[in-house]
Motif scaffolding. Structure first.
Motif, PDB file in Angstrom:
ATOM      1  N   GLU A  68     -15.176 -81.039  47.440  1.00  0.00           N
ATOM      2  CA  GLU A  68     -15.986 -81.132  46.231  1.00  0.00           C
ATOM      3  C   GLU A  68     -17.471 -81.199  46.559  1.00  0.00           C
ATOM      4  OE1 GLU A  68     -17.355 -81.502  42.324  1.00  0.00           O
ATOM      5  OE2 GLU A  68     -15.548 -80.620  43.210  1.00  0.00           O
ATOM      6  N   GLN A  69     -17.840 -81.965  47.573  1.00  0.00           N
ATOM      7  CA  GLN A  69     -19.265 -82.058  47.898  1.00  0.00           C
ATOM      8  C   GLN A  69     -19.811 -80.741  48.424  1.00  0.00           C
ATOM      9  OE1 GLN A  69     -20.695 -85.446  50.015  1.00  0.00           O
ATOM     10  NE2 GLN A  69     -20.123 -86.813  48.348  1.00  0.00           N
ATOM     11  N   LEU A  70     -19.029 -79.992  49.166  1.00  0.00           N
ATOM     12  CA  LEU A  70     -19.481 -78.675  49.611  1.00  0.00           C
ATOM     13  C   LEU A  70     -19.551 -77.697  48.444  1.00  0.00           C
ATOM     14  CD1 LEU A  70     -17.611 -78.291  53.014  1.00  0.00           C
ATOM     15  CD2 LEU A  70     -19.971 -79.001  52.617  1.00  0.00           C
ATOM     16  N   ARG A  71     -18.606 -77.794  47.522  1.00  0.00           N
ATOM     17  CA  ARG A  71     -18.640 -76.936  46.344  1.00  0.00           C
ATOM     18  C   ARG A  71     -19.900 -77.176  45.525  1.00  0.00           C
ATOM     19  NH1 ARG A  71     -18.347 -77.041  41.268  1.00  0.00           N
ATOM     20  NH2 ARG A  71     -18.166 -79.306  41.271  1.00  0.00           N
ATOM     21  N   GLN A  72     -20.303 -78.422  45.416  1.00  0.00           N
ATOM     22  CA  GLN A  72     -21.486 -78.769  44.626  1.00  0.00           C
ATOM     23  C   GLN A  72     -22.754 -78.106  45.154  1.00  0.00           C
ATOM     24  OE1 GLN A  72     -21.585 -83.034  44.647  1.00  0.00           O
ATOM     25  NE2 GLN A  72     -19.857 -83.249  43.233  1.00  0.00           N
ATOM     26  N   ILE A  73     -22.814 -77.818  46.457  1.00  0.00           N
ATOM     27  CA  ILE A  73     -24.012 -77.195  47.030  1.00  0.00           C
ATOM     28  C   ILE A  73     -23.765 -75.729  47.399  1.00  0.00           C
ATOM     29  CG2 ILE A  73     -24.992 -79.366  47.860  1.00  0.00           C
ATOM     30  CD1 ILE A  73     -23.888 -78.664  50.643  1.00  0.00           C
ATOM     31  N   ASP A  74     -22.656 -75.160  46.881  1.00  0.00           N
ATOM     32  CA  ASP A  74     -22.336 -73.744  47.080  1.00  0.00           C
ATOM     33  C   ASP A  74     -22.180 -73.371  48.554  1.00  0.00           C
ATOM     34  OD1 ASP A  74     -22.375 -73.161  44.326  1.00  0.00           O
ATOM     35  OD2 ASP A  74     -24.550 -72.989  44.349  1.00  0.00           O
ATOM     36  N   VAL A  75     -21.570 -74.238  49.333  1.00  0.00           N
ATOM     37  CA  VAL A  75     -21.261 -73.960  50.735  1.00  0.00           C
ATOM     38  C   VAL A  75     -19.762 -73.771  50.872  1.00  0.00           C
ATOM     39  CG1 VAL A  75     -21.190 -74.903  53.076  1.00  0.00           C
ATOM     40  CG2 VAL A  75     -23.260 -75.164  51.691  1.00  0.00           C
ATOM     41  N   THR A  76     -19.367 -72.593  51.356  1.00  0.00           N
ATOM     42  CA  THR A  76     -17.955 -72.308  51.614  1.00  0.00           C
ATOM     43  C   THR A  76     -17.709 -72.397  53.110  1.00  0.00           C
ATOM     44  OG1 THR A  76     -17.848 -70.814  49.711  1.00  0.00           O
ATOM     45  CG2 THR A  76     -16.094 -70.638  51.357  1.00  0.00           C
ATOM     46  N   PRO A  77     -16.971 -73.387  53.594  1.00  0.00           N
ATOM     47  CA  PRO A  77     -16.791 -73.557  55.039  1.00  0.00           C
ATOM     48  C   PRO A  77     -15.858 -72.516  55.637  1.00  0.00           C
ATOM     49  CG  PRO A  77     -15.456 -75.136  53.851  1.00  0.00           C
ATOM     50  CD  PRO A  77     -16.265 -74.402  52.809  1.00  0.00           C
ATOM     51  N   SER A  78     -15.974 -72.325  56.940  1.00  0.00           N
ATOM     52  CA  SER A  78     -15.006 -71.484  57.649  1.00  0.00           C
ATOM     53  C   SER A  78     -13.616 -72.110  57.590  1.00  0.00           C
ATOM     54  CB  SER A  78     -15.416 -71.312  59.119  1.00  0.00           C
ATOM     55  OG  SER A  78     -16.603 -70.582  59.250  1.00  0.00           O
ATOM     56  N   ALA A  79     -13.585 -73.439  57.696  1.00  0.00           N
ATOM     57  CA  ALA A  79     -12.316 -74.167  57.619  1.00  0.00           C
ATOM     58  C   ALA A  79     -12.607 -75.627  57.351  1.00  0.00           C
ATOM     59  CB  ALA A  79     -11.528 -74.023  58.923  1.00  0.00           C
ATOM     60  N   ILE A  80     -11.689 -76.273  56.641  1.00  0.00           N
ATOM     61  CA  ILE A  80     -11.686 -77.730  56.533  1.00  0.00           C
ATOM     62  C   ILE A  80     -10.431 -78.193  57.253  1.00  0.00           C
ATOM     63  CG2 ILE A  80     -11.615 -79.742  55.021  1.00  0.00           C
ATOM     64  CD1 ILE A  80     -13.014 -78.118  52.891  1.00  0.00           C
ATOM     65  N   VAL A  81     -10.617 -78.788  58.406  1.00  0.00           N
ATOM     66  CA  VAL A  81      -9.519 -79.170  59.280  1.00  0.00           C
ATOM     67  C   VAL A  81      -9.182 -80.635  59.028  1.00  0.00           C
ATOM     68  CG1 VAL A  81      -8.741 -79.349  61.671  1.00  0.00           C
ATOM     69  CG2 VAL A  81     -10.316 -77.516  61.002  1.00  0.00           C
ATOM     70  N   LEU A  82      -7.888 -80.914  58.836  1.00  0.00           N
ATOM     71  CA  LEU A  82      -7.446 -82.280  58.541  1.00  0.00           C
ATOM     72  C   LEU A  82      -6.799 -82.899  59.772  1.00  0.00           C
ATOM     73  CD1 LEU A  82      -5.850 -81.746  55.014  1.00  0.00           C
ATOM     74  CD2 LEU A  82      -8.249 -82.183  55.616  1.00  0.00           C
ATOM     75  N   GLU A  83      -7.423 -83.970  60.263  1.00  0.00           N
ATOM     76  CA  GLU A  83      -6.840 -84.734  61.367  1.00  0.00           C
ATOM     77  C   GLU A  83      -5.776 -85.686  60.816  1.00  0.00           C
ATOM     78  OE1 GLU A  83     -10.186 -85.602  64.645  1.00  0.00           O
ATOM     79  OE2 GLU A  83     -10.610 -86.504  62.683  1.00  0.00           O
ATOM     80  N   PRO A  84      -4.576 -85.680  61.355  1.00  0.00           N
ATOM     81  CA  PRO A  84      -3.557 -86.640  60.896  1.00  0.00           C
ATOM     82  C   PRO A  84      -3.877 -88.065  61.311  1.00  0.00           C
ATOM     83  CG  PRO A  84      -2.738 -85.346  62.733  1.00  0.00           C
ATOM     84  CD  PRO A  84      -4.048 -84.744  62.365  1.00  0.00           C
ATOM     85  N   VAL A  85      -4.584 -88.222  62.435  1.00  0.00           N
ATOM     86  CA  VAL A  85      -5.072 -89.519  62.913  1.00  0.00           C
ATOM     87  C   VAL A  85      -6.433 -89.287  63.552  1.00  0.00           C
ATOM     88  CG1 VAL A  85      -2.792 -90.547  63.322  1.00  0.00           C
ATOM     89  CG2 VAL A  85      -3.906 -89.212  65.130  1.00  0.00           C
ATOM     90  N   SER A  86      -7.222 -90.334  63.657  1.00  0.00           N
ATOM     91  CA  SER A  86      -8.527 -90.224  64.304  1.00  0.00           C
ATOM     92  C   SER A  86      -8.352 -90.260  65.812  1.00  0.00           C
ATOM     93  CB  SER A  86      -9.432 -91.367  63.842  1.00  0.00           C
ATOM     94  OG  SER A  86     -10.672 -91.322  64.525  1.00  0.00           O
ATOM     95  N   ARG A  87      -8.948 -89.282  66.495  1.00  0.00           N
ATOM     96  CA  ARG A  87      -8.857 -89.206  67.945  1.00  0.00           C
ATOM     97  C   ARG A  87     -10.226 -88.979  68.585  1.00  0.00           C
ATOM     98  NH1 ARG A  87      -5.148 -91.771  67.602  1.00  0.00           N
ATOM     99  NH2 ARG A  87      -2.999 -91.416  68.262  1.00  0.00           N
ATOM    100  N   ASP A 232      -2.655 -75.892  53.579  1.00  0.00           N
ATOM    101  CA  ASP A 232      -2.446 -76.698  52.383  1.00  0.00           C
ATOM    102  C   ASP A 232      -3.610 -76.400  51.450  1.00  0.00           C
ATOM    103  OD1 ASP A 232      -2.069 -78.550  50.430  1.00  0.00           O
ATOM    104  OD2 ASP A 232      -2.163 -80.311  51.720  1.00  0.00           O
ATOM    105  N   ASN A 233      -3.406 -75.430  50.543  1.00  0.00           N
ATOM    106  CA  ASN A 233      -4.488 -74.943  49.692  1.00  0.00           C
ATOM    107  C   ASN A 233      -5.651 -74.482  50.571  1.00  0.00           C
ATOM    108  OD1 ASN A 233      -3.087 -75.432  47.255  1.00  0.00           O
ATOM    109  ND2 ASN A 233      -3.684 -77.587  47.294  1.00  0.00           N
ATOM    110  N   ASP A 234      -6.811 -75.123  50.456  1.00  0.00           N
ATOM    111  CA  ASP A 234      -7.979 -74.710  51.239  1.00  0.00           C
ATOM    112  C   ASP A 234      -8.093 -75.450  52.560  1.00  0.00           C
ATOM    113  OD1 ASP A 234      -8.789 -72.963  49.208  1.00  0.00           O
ATOM    114  OD2 ASP A 234      -9.895 -74.553  48.172  1.00  0.00           O
ATOM    115  N   PHE A 235      -7.073 -76.187  52.960  1.00  0.00           N
ATOM    116  CA  PHE A 235      -7.159 -77.053  54.130  1.00  0.00           C
ATOM    117  C   PHE A 235      -6.227 -76.568  55.233  1.00  0.00           C
ATOM    118  CE2 PHE A 235      -7.632 -79.641  50.237  1.00  0.00           C
ATOM    119  CZ  PHE A 235      -8.994 -79.905  50.337  1.00  0.00           C
ATOM    120  N   LEU A 236      -6.630 -76.832  56.492  1.00  0.00           N
ATOM    121  CA  LEU A 236      -5.782 -76.581  57.646  1.00  0.00           C
ATOM    122  C   LEU A 236      -5.299 -77.931  58.151  1.00  0.00           C
ATOM    123  CD1 LEU A 236      -4.675 -74.459  59.673  1.00  0.00           C
ATOM    124  CD2 LEU A 236      -6.665 -74.995  61.113  1.00  0.00           C
ATOM    125  N   ARG A 237      -4.018 -78.182  57.993  1.00  0.00           N
ATOM    126  CA  ARG A 237      -3.435 -79.487  58.321  1.00  0.00           C
ATOM    127  C   ARG A 237      -2.851 -79.412  59.732  1.00  0.00           C
ATOM    128  NH1 ARG A 237      -2.172 -83.549  54.915  1.00  0.00           N
ATOM    129  NH2 ARG A 237      -2.449 -82.216  53.072  1.00  0.00           N
TER     130      ARG A 237
END
Length: 473
Positions: A68-87, A232-237
């Motif tokens: 949502e915050q990227l959408r608000q500033i009209d930035v389309t990322p190459s990918a939004i990568v989701l970490e299952p845990v912080s490493r 997962d929609n726009d996300f890489l899980r």
């Protein structure tokens, strides 16, 4: 050769509590202007010539905030990568390197924390250009900041001589963890030390090669995490089992402190700040003739050298000095300036007590909008709900509560059991306990309503999602 910004959105920013919390950390807050730190980072990298859209690495819980915050500033990322845990940063950057190489075999990575502030963006673009020259020659480049004070909250880099064929890059003779103030003062006087900004630039292939030599298991599991990842929609899980088995290790410890190819680009005009505590924000603020930095509805009498931030109501201070006071709807922080780094200890105590104030604000953001608790008591709760245009809540039911909805602005489409009705301003509806229901906003303006819940249990976990636009079932 293309530059891929890698924006790392991890971290809780606990030293900036009560504004920064686990579910809405400092990178999503407008701490230095109207835009959040994440948004300012994304817009900053967009100024780099011929740059690729950013690869953003975040958590599952914060994915919709990022989108949502990227959408608000009209930035389309190459990918939004989701970490299952912080490493930590090394595994996250390894994943980004693997993804960037799929697009461009000789990709360069510009690795940036999402929660840093840089006042001089022209200087930032110039520093990236210098780092690009060195990274193109297979150096792994850190961005160093010329110290302005003996700061004990930053790591330091001891810079050496100009590197042959490295352009403006200098060799790195040593990395120093956060020193004492006395040691930092010696570093400042010596003049050879730089603050380690935590920003890096290097070739994706070079980084993976060095990481494979120094921490081979991280590279192996990062590849598996990407290979087994799901969309997962726009996300890489990322695959949970693979990524979780990576060691939790930073870029510094995994590679930069051990490689023969480490280099640093020094800069004295970035206006860089990692916003690590309330004193960091105070350092960036404008001060009045008494040394006070005041924001919001603040009234002072005989007050000096204080940072006071009122977000929702009047804050009055009398006869105090060297304090930090931060007000939010459900919590107020008061600390002396010299103890500002210890705010995280308060957060740890709140977490140990399972207090919601450690994790969430009174206003809670969801992919469809947000809600805010107004009042609550035995067997009732009142919320203000705002639904974004075109958005809808999940199709759901509750086992322990009924709900009353009153529309105060906009138009709602309400699914209530087998019926679907349109509710306009100043109209209301009742959702009985156990009935399947959904709230949608078909309009072009935000839908605002007041929700009154009543029942034996009013927790958020009394939601049975039957169908959801955002994949939360």
């Amino acid at each position: 050769m293309r530059i891929f910004p890698v924006v790392l959105c991890g971290g809780k920013g606990s030293r900036l509590w009560p504004m920064s919390r686990g579910n809405y950390a400092k990178q999503y807050l407008p701490l230095t202007g109207e835009q959040s730190l994440l948004q300012r980072t994304a817009l900053r990298v967009a100024r780099i010539p011929d740059v690729m859209p950013p690869i953003v690495v975040t958590s599952n819980e914060q994915r919709f905030l990022v989108a949502e915050q990227l959408r608000q500033i009209d930035v389309t990322p190459s990918a939004i990568v989701l970490e299952p845990v912080s490493r930590n940063t090394a595994p996250a950057t390894a994943v980004a390197a693997i993804l960037a190489r799929r697009e461009c075999p000789d990709a360069l990575l510009l690795v940036l924390p999402a929660d840093h502030a840089i006042e001089n963006e022209d200087a930032f673009v110039r520093a990236v250009s210098l780092a690009t020259d060195a990274a193109a020659k297979n150096f792994l480049v850190a961005f160093g900041v010329t110290p302005s004070e003996p700061h004990s909250g930053y790591g330091y880099i001891r810079a050496g001589e100009v590197l042959p064929n490295g352009g403006s890059a200098l060799s790195i003779e040593d990395f120093v963890e956060k020193p004492s103030v006395e040691t930092a003062r010696i570093f400042l006087e010596e003049g050879a030390y730089l603050w380690n900004s935590g920003m890096f630039m290097f070739g994706a292939t070079r980084f993976l090669k060095e990481l494979e030599t120094l921490e081979p298991h991280v590279v192996t599991e990062a590849h598996r995490a990407v290979e087994k990842a799901s969309r997962d929609n726009d996300f890489l899980r990322l695959d949970e089992a693979s990524f979780s088995s990576c060691a939790s290790i930073s870029i510094d410890h995994a590679v930069m402190e051990r490689t023969r190819y480490a280099a640093v680009i020094p800069s004295n005009d970035l206006g860089w700040n990692d916003i690590g505590s309330w004193t960091s924000l105070d350092d960036m603020a404008n001060h009045d003739e008494h040394g006070n930095a005041l924001a919001g509805d603040v009234v002072c009498e005989s007050v000096s050298d204080c940072f006071i931030r009122a977000n929702h109501r009047l804050v009055a201070a009398v006869g105090v000095e060297n304090l930090i006071i931060v007000e939010t709807p459900d919590a107020v922080l008061v600390t002396s300036r010299d103890k500002a780094q210890d705010v995280k200890k308060i957060v740890e105590r709140l977490e140990s007590a399972n207090r919601a104030e450690a994790r969430s604000h009174r206003r809670v953001y969801r992919p469809w909008g947000w809600y805010e608790r107004i009042d609550h008591g035995d067997r009732f709760q009142v919320k203000r709900i705002v639904v974004n245009p075109g958005a809808q809540l999940s199709l759901q039911l509750h086992h322990h509560r009924a709900e009353h909805w009153i529309v105060v602005k906009g138009t709602a489409v309400v699914t209530n059991g087998d019926s679907k009705t349109i509710i306009s301003e100043n109209q209301s509806t009742f959702i009985p306990l156990g009935i399947t229901h959904r709230l949608s906003n078909p309009g072009r303006i935000p839908l605002e309503l007041i929700e009154v819940q009543s029942g034996t249990y009013l927790g958020e976990d009394d939601i049975v999602r039957l169908e959801d636009t955002y994949g939360r079932t």
